[in-house]
Design an enzyme around this catalytic site. Structure first.
Site, PDB file in Angstrom:
ATOM      1  N   GLU A  92       7.956   9.333  12.324  1.00 50.93           N
ATOM      2  CA  GLU A  92       9.333   9.798  12.486  1.00 50.93           C
ATOM      3  C   GLU A  92       9.586  11.157  11.838  1.00 50.93           C
ATOM      4  O   GLU A  92      10.737  11.560  11.679  1.00 50.93           O
ATOM      5  CB  GLU A  92      10.301   8.736  11.946  1.00 50.93           C
ATOM      6  CG  GLU A  92      10.234   7.465  12.789  1.00 50.93           C
ATOM      7  CD  GLU A  92      11.408   6.539  12.537  1.00 50.93           C
ATOM      8  OE1 GLU A  92      11.960   6.043  13.521  1.00 50.93           O
ATOM      9  OE2 GLU A  92      11.755   6.302  11.375  1.00 50.93           O
ATOM     10  N   HIS A 144      16.351   9.041   5.647  1.00 49.59           N
ATOM     11  CA  HIS A 144      16.435   8.060   6.743  1.00 49.59           C
ATOM     12  C   HIS A 144      16.018   6.675   6.248  1.00 49.59           C
ATOM     13  O   HIS A 144      14.908   6.507   5.744  1.00 49.59           O
ATOM     14  CB  HIS A 144      15.527   8.485   7.891  1.00 49.59           C
ATOM     15  CG  HIS A 144      15.311   7.391   8.906  1.00 49.59           C
ATOM     16  ND1 HIS A 144      16.350   6.734   9.521  1.00 49.59           N
ATOM     17  CD2 HIS A 144      14.172   6.832   9.401  1.00 49.59           C
ATOM     18  CE1 HIS A 144      15.864   5.815  10.363  1.00 49.59           C
ATOM     19  NE2 HIS A 144      14.548   5.857  10.302  1.00 49.59           N
ATOM     20  N   HIS A 155      17.139   2.038   6.533  1.00 46.55           N
ATOM     21  CA  HIS A 155      17.788   0.988   7.333  1.00 46.55           C
ATOM     22  C   HIS A 155      18.260  -0.166   6.465  1.00 46.55           C
ATOM     23  O   HIS A 155      17.806  -1.302   6.628  1.00 46.55           O
ATOM     24  CB  HIS A 155      16.886   0.468   8.445  1.00 46.55           C
ATOM     25  CG  HIS A 155      15.491   0.992   8.432  1.00 46.55           C
ATOM     26  ND1 HIS A 155      14.525   0.507   7.610  1.00 46.55           N
ATOM     27  CD2 HIS A 155      14.907   1.982   9.140  1.00 46.55           C
ATOM     28  CE1 HIS A 155      13.392   1.158   7.819  1.00 46.55           C
ATOM     29  NE2 HIS A 155      13.586   2.070   8.732  1.00 46.55           N
ATOM     30  N   HIS A 166      18.663   0.162  14.264  1.00 44.66           N
ATOM     31  CA  HIS A 166      17.604   0.847  13.545  1.00 44.66           C
ATOM     32  C   HIS A 166      18.036   1.203  12.117  1.00 44.66           C
ATOM     33  O   HIS A 166      17.489   0.670  11.165  1.00 44.66           O
ATOM     34  CB  HIS A 166      17.215   2.083  14.353  1.00 44.66           C
ATOM     35  CG  HIS A 166      16.089   2.878  13.790  1.00 44.66           C
ATOM     36  ND1 HIS A 166      15.410   3.821  14.513  1.00 44.66           N
ATOM     37  CD2 HIS A 166      15.520   2.888  12.571  1.00 44.66           C
ATOM     38  CE1 HIS A 166      14.472   4.374  13.755  1.00 44.66           C
ATOM     39  NE2 HIS A 166      14.514   3.820  12.582  1.00 44.66           N
TER      40      HIS A 166
END
Lengths: 250, 250, 250, 250
Positions: C93, C112, C114, C182
């Site tokens: 990613e 980033h 989750h 996500h």
């Protein structure tokens, strides 16, 4: 909750006799276990009936439950009189213990706390039900004691034999009673069983809150499932007890 | 949940052979990982199929999962008979493992626990769905096993080959089955995969509870997204496994 | 999420130059801070733009974020090509980072992850709003990137420059974008600011879930309050940063 | 929240005199206790009135509350002017403390934080009520201060004497005031009482959120029960205080 120096005007009740150190260590550990699990916060107390004298019980002095050790254990008559105070303060709510032991000869240990997840069931009309096998002891029903009914506006403390007896009356033959705007009391045939029930009363409250959120009917344990699963739990409670005790033993 | 000393009337099944210590260490670590993540409490168990013999599986003796080490691992036939008990108590629910291994040749590891967030989905009609890529294994659907259907009012324990087989039947070809008023079982093609799925079943339950609270339709993973994301998860599960194992390795 | 060995067919991009060790230590600490706060679990990544070269960025190799140290930091071009792979695996990613740095010259750091509380807002229609001053950066609005719209049924991974660019497009000029099923991405003008925003995106999600439970309209920060409070937060972020860094520094 | 170097144009106010080290240690411990309980995060502050001078108060310099020790304590006039800044930054929200001490001669200590569970009650119309005896101080009612009403769109910070006075006005004679999109302030007749109230404001918020989820009317403490239970709490607060202080004392 609060503590008081017991009255000294009358003769202290006679002790039920010396108690093995290992038993006292278990009772002190029970207090620390319930603090470790978040069932107790800075308050909360757990007692056991005297092993040799059914009209005496053992309970720590008024102390944060996470800190209780053997030397903090006091002995009381069912009236809540200490056999030997030695200047130690007693929990004012000791009457709750004494009156339940008086009414329920099958009860050998009692825990009282006020975890956040349990209190909602005491202030709303939602009956607590058994969400899983570990909470089988709840399947017969969970009554709610509202101290206002018999005593009007109080300080909420179960601080007299009369209040303790009224609570014991509402408990009836069940394993757990909720106290409105206060907390709960769990009882058991052994100390590990009472601790297990206190722990899973809290867990069950969280599960039922979440099940309620999902909506729709809840397929809780029915009475017969509860009876059968409770027997299994009582037979295997030693596994939880040993693990939990280990976690609070230095 | 409960434990029992396996029957000794019949000859013990023949062992599938010695297992590498590193494999046993992984299985013991899996038990501690699931306790460390709160998927297991004082109970819960995780097994793996014997690496050399598909009709044998490895499972710890009846013990709190946080405490399991290599020496606690026992070997069983798919019927749940220990190859060498040596006085150790076996989990009564070992039948659950055996019958799933029998029915599902693709399954190499199985975890069974009862975390608070998962139980609500087993007692209400709300289907569990895959809230994110990590829960892709749930996208094909999550069946619910209600032990009452075939066995009436029981003690909830999956304590016989018949009950294990009924559970395996409801699991079908899925990765997770919920047990009404009890917990869940997760299976996987490897031990790390089964552990990953057990962990993210619990996480997914919490996410779905919160999404339900927000209201409205939920844009869960669809079947094809689930299939594709699951492949990625299986390929990268080593990263979670190494981290989690490190946390429970002294 | 997943990792890959970058292509080696083309010449590696030229490095932006040596970076001070203290800067790299901050970036590694940022990774551990977000793991320590539960914003990252076994996955999640945080990057920063190269201090001397706006077309390069720094990001750890594919590794559990709790474990990242200085030696794990790699340098990439905005296309996601490593300047010097030395056999290390890169996060697939990384394209998400590169494409945001390309589109947003004001962005100096990107996180980033989750976390469970954030995902519900990406799978339901409930817009995330700023519940308090600490979440002022959310007041301009929080868009949702649904990878299905442009790419159909995928494995959810933002694993190509095209997917990264589509995400950057949806982010627009905002500080946070949710990724359906996500997680989320938070950006900031400094590394501490991006970390602060990632932390308070998660906190804000929990607050908004609870406010939704209470029912009725929510008096969130309005746009002007958000602008003013964000300026205060950016000026005082050092206090959080120093505390959080201390907690993850051996 | 933010901090500032106090103005130096005017003469510093005269100190109220030396304060016993044990008192300062208690105030520093109060800050760490509230961080330990999650009532404070990287920000939040707790003050006490100067023991010898009612127009002075003691508050740490602008610092993460988990880190506060005796040397961080500063002394301020009720106008928020430091008696001796020695280059230390003061919390900009010190005005909140000063103006409450000015208006409420009965208040000896004040805590201000923004835990996630409390904020929802400040952004919705749901009044916070006393769910149990430990939250008896909430029974008289919990007003909400919306800084927009008098000051329009601001940065939310209570950063001037005028804003502090407006907050004190809304607090009135109560023990807790909620700040819209910001947090809460709890006051008490002693430092342990203010800390206890801050802790149980947070606990009570969690309980009320859960009770709301269950639905139906909530049998909270009524005014008279609150008055009586609060007296008990104030008499026994030492037990919590000693436990909590022990947990944050090296």
């Amino acid at each position: 909750m609060p503590d008081s120096t017991p009255s000294v005007g009358t003769a202290a009740p006679v002790s039920g006799g010396a108690v093995e150190r290992a038993v006292l260590e278990d009772l002190a550990a029970a207090s620390r276990i319930l603090a470790d699990h978040g069932v107790f916060d800075a308050s909360g107390h757990v007692s056991m009936r005297h092993p040799k004298h059914p009209e005496r019980f053992l309970l720590s002095r008024a102390l944060a439950p996470a800190l209780v050790t053997v030397d903090d254990i006091m002995e009381f008559s069912l009236d809540g009189e200490p056999c030997e105070a030695r200047g130690r303060s007693a929990f004012l709510e000791r009457f709750l213990h004494g009156e339940i032991y008086r009414k329920r000869v099958d009860v050998m240990a009692i825990a009282h706390g006020h975890p956040a997840a349990v209190i909602p069931f005491g202030v709303t009309g939602t009956p607590m039900r058994a969400m899983s096998h570990n909470a089988a002891f709840l399947a017969p029903g969970v009554p709610v004691f509202d101290i206002r009914k018999a005593f009007g506006a109080t300080d909420i403390v179960v601080g007299s034999p009369e209040k303790g007896a009224a609570l014991a009356e509402v408990l009836g033959d069940k394993s757990v009673v909720l106290l409105r705007a206060h907390g709960f009391v769990a009882v058991g045939p052994t100390l590990p069983a009472a601790v297990f029930r206190a722990v899973f009363t809290e867990v069950n409250a969280r599960i039922q809150l979440q099940a309620t959120l999902l909506g729709g009917p809840i397929a809780a344990l029915d009475a017969e499932e509860g009876r059968k699963a409770d027997a299994v739990n009582l037979a295997t409670v030693g596994r939880s007890w040993e693990l939990w005790k280990r976690r609070v033993t230095p």
